[in-house]
Design a protein around this motif. Sequence first.
Motif, PDB file in Angstrom:
ATOM      1  N   LEU A   1      -0.795  28.967 -30.373  1.00 20.87           N
ATOM      2  CA  LEU A   1      -1.054  28.075 -29.805  1.00 20.87           C
ATOM      3  C   LEU A   1      -0.321  27.002 -29.600  1.00 20.87           C
ATOM      4  O   LEU A   1       0.264  26.904 -28.241  1.00 20.87           O
ATOM      5  N   TYR A   2       0.654  26.746 -31.280  1.00 25.43           N
ATOM      6  CA  TYR A   2       1.646  25.830 -30.898  1.00 25.43           C
ATOM      7  C   TYR A   2       2.707  26.200 -30.161  1.00 25.43           C
ATOM      8  O   TYR A   2       4.456  25.508 -29.749  1.00 25.43           O
TER       9      TYR A   2
ATOM     10  N   PRO B   1     -13.010  31.497 -31.729  1.00 20.93           N
ATOM     11  CA  PRO B   1     -12.642  32.300 -29.988  1.00 20.93           C
ATOM     12  C   PRO B   1     -11.325  32.875 -30.088  1.00 20.93           C
ATOM     13  O   PRO B   1     -10.499  32.790 -29.290  1.00 20.93           O
ATOM     14  N   HIS B   2     -11.444  33.815 -30.947  1.00 20.91           N
ATOM     15  CA  HIS B   2      -9.687  34.900 -31.330  1.00 20.91           C
ATOM     16  C   HIS B   2      -9.611  35.683 -29.954  1.00 20.91           C
ATOM     17  O   HIS B   2     -10.527  36.249 -30.172  1.00 20.91           O
ATOM     18  N   PRO B   3      -9.099  36.046 -29.304  1.00 13.26           N
ATOM     19  CA  PRO B   3      -9.281  36.655 -27.916  1.00 13.26           C
ATOM     20  C   PRO B   3      -9.336  38.076 -28.702  1.00 13.26           C
ATOM     21  O   PRO B   3     -10.466  38.708 -28.188  1.00 13.26           O
TER      22      PRO B   3
ATOM     23  N   TRP C   1      -0.086  23.958 -18.072  1.00 11.43           N
ATOM     24  CA  TRP C   1      -1.174  22.655 -17.982  1.00 11.43           C
ATOM     25  C   TRP C   1      -0.943  22.436 -19.523  1.00 11.43           C
ATOM     26  O   TRP C   1      -0.957  21.057 -20.141  1.00 11.43           O
ATOM     27  N   LEU C   2      -1.513  23.147 -20.509  1.00 14.04           N
ATOM     28  CA  LEU C   2      -2.111  23.063 -21.939  1.00 14.04           C
ATOM     29  C   LEU C   2      -0.937  22.565 -22.972  1.00 14.04           C
ATOM     30  O   LEU C   2      -0.467  22.267 -23.515  1.00 14.04           O
TER      31      LEU C   2
ATOM     32  N   ALA D   1      -8.702  26.470 -30.087  1.00 12.44           N
ATOM     33  CA  ALA D   1      -8.620  27.908 -30.161  1.00 12.44           C
ATOM     34  C   ALA D   1      -9.070  28.929 -28.776  1.00 12.44           C
ATOM     35  O   ALA D   1      -8.656  29.170 -27.788  1.00 12.44           O
ATOM     36  N   GLY D   2     -10.107  27.856 -28.951  1.00 10.80           N
ATOM     37  CA  GLY D   2     -11.071  28.030 -26.934  1.00 10.80           C
ATOM     38  C   GLY D   2     -10.198  27.577 -25.889  1.00 10.80           C
ATOM     39  O   GLY D   2      -9.884  28.873 -24.741  1.00 10.80           O
ATOM     40  N   ALA D   3      -9.367  26.870 -26.368  1.00 14.59           N
ATOM     41  CA  ALA D   3      -8.630  26.180 -24.377  1.00 14.59           C
ATOM     42  C   ALA D   3      -7.256  27.274 -24.715  1.00 14.59           C
ATOM     43  O   ALA D   3      -7.267  27.609 -23.513  1.00 14.59           O
ATOM     44  N   GLY D   4      -7.436  27.821 -25.299  1.00 11.71           N
ATOM     45  CA  GLY D   4      -5.424  28.508 -25.603  1.00 11.71           C
ATOM     46  C   GLY D   4      -6.282  29.714 -25.013  1.00 11.71           C
ATOM     47  O   GLY D   4      -5.596  30.438 -23.968  1.00 11.71           O
ATOM     48  N   VAL D   5      -7.102  30.163 -25.105  1.00 14.90           N
ATOM     49  CA  VAL D   5      -7.901  31.479 -25.015  1.00 14.90           C
ATOM     50  C   VAL D   5      -8.003  30.973 -23.777  1.00 14.90           C
ATOM     51  O   VAL D   5      -7.647  32.094 -22.587  1.00 14.90           O
TER      52      VAL D   5
END
Length: 491
Positions: free
Chosen positions: A94-95, A302-304, A392-393, A427-431
């Motif tokens: 994510l980072y 919530p990992h892919p 955006w993220l 994690a969810g936002a990343g997915v």
Amino acid sequence: MPEPRPGGFRRLRRRAESDTVGQPPTRASVRNAKIVALPVAYAARRAGGFGRRALGKPAREVELDIQARTAQHMFEVLGELKGCAAKLGQVLALYELALPAELGAPYREALSQLQDSTPAMLPGAVYEAMAASMGVDWRDRFISFEPRSCAAASVGQVHRAVWSDGRPVAVKIMYPGARESVQSDLAQIRRLAPLATVFMPVADTRALADAFTECITEELDYAKEAAAQQVFAEAYADDPDFAVPLVVHQQGDVLISEWLDGIPLPRIIASGDQSEKDRVGLLLLRFVVSSFARTGLLYSDPHPGNFRVLRDGRLGIVDYGACPPFPSAFPTVVGEIADAALNGSNAMLEAVLRGHGFICADGDFDIDGLVAMTAPIREITLQHTSHLTTAWLRKQVLRATEPRLSNVSRQLTSPPEYTPIGRTILAGAGVLCQLGIEGPLRDELHAYLPEWRAAVERFHLGEGPAAGTLARAGILVRDASISATAVTTVS
């Protein structure tokens, strides 16, 4: 070692079977040495880069090479260690969004391979692990059993098999010694926790580290995971949108579940059409936010790799090792914060955040800075339709992690009991951003957080004084209708 693609990741050769004993290193001294080697090697590469630039190498070329070598090293170490190291890799995935795209690419490619990285247990080690948990006659429980793994887990691996009653099953086996090695990693995290105050000066980093270690420790308990999975399977039985595999058997460090055939979510992220990405993304969000209402537990990983799309269109979900009890007070907390943010003054918002432990009880706080920093996120909570992207993220991560002493994020903390929720949100936002989802995200959130929905409805009806404040912060209400697209950013 083959040369990398320009600015890219060096493809690693897969180890030959003779190169490994078939399981990750478990001795603390070996694991610690490998982890410590990461920043040391990075520092050495940086030092070497100065010399190469002095000899005339273009600075950008040197920097890209350093990033590629570091990504390769991370993949080697984290993929080999598994356990906490693999969880760390998922966070880093994510980072890396905070890096410029061309520098983040080698990290993204390296970290995406953690789930399937070597080493895997060889057949002999697999048979020994099965016998240790299920007894020497374990084969009698199966009609067939594939000795080669078909997928990796953070502390083990998964095998295809057919249970004695004819059901196809997934057999998850923990690596021998994984429990001890992970506990060693967690002890290191506790010792290093005070260093995190560099980034979060006001946070109780020891308490947060303890909460994190508790989350990881629970993932080592396959009996607890089986119980959580069964709760989810019963709650979502015959659901038209979701498929949760039933637990077939659990014993020792082996967990056997019904097999789910489907397209892995990473493949849809990579090559699915956008309409399917939008549909699957909404299902994923609905599952996560409905989990606590339907089960009393939070699906916090919530990992892919834990999702797949079945032939009938349902979203299949596996891996229930990270499903802690949901804090019952959290929906009320969210409602009070949302009401203060949307319908109150900045002073009211600060008071609510202090009252719920997100700001220290004493000391100054830049509430105006927080309102400005969170405006893009607040916008999503007001719009009927939202579009999330990695760009955006990346912008939000950069804003939150900008290395300034005055950065308001450094003044925030969090009650330790909300640590799993923070992990789930990140994690969810990343997915969802990887999917590039566009759709009614607000409605999915509001369906299971009525306190939040009530605050938004009150805002649209103009019952609070915050509309002018939000407009000054860069948000303009265009339509008072709750069902219409309500907000746009003014820039």
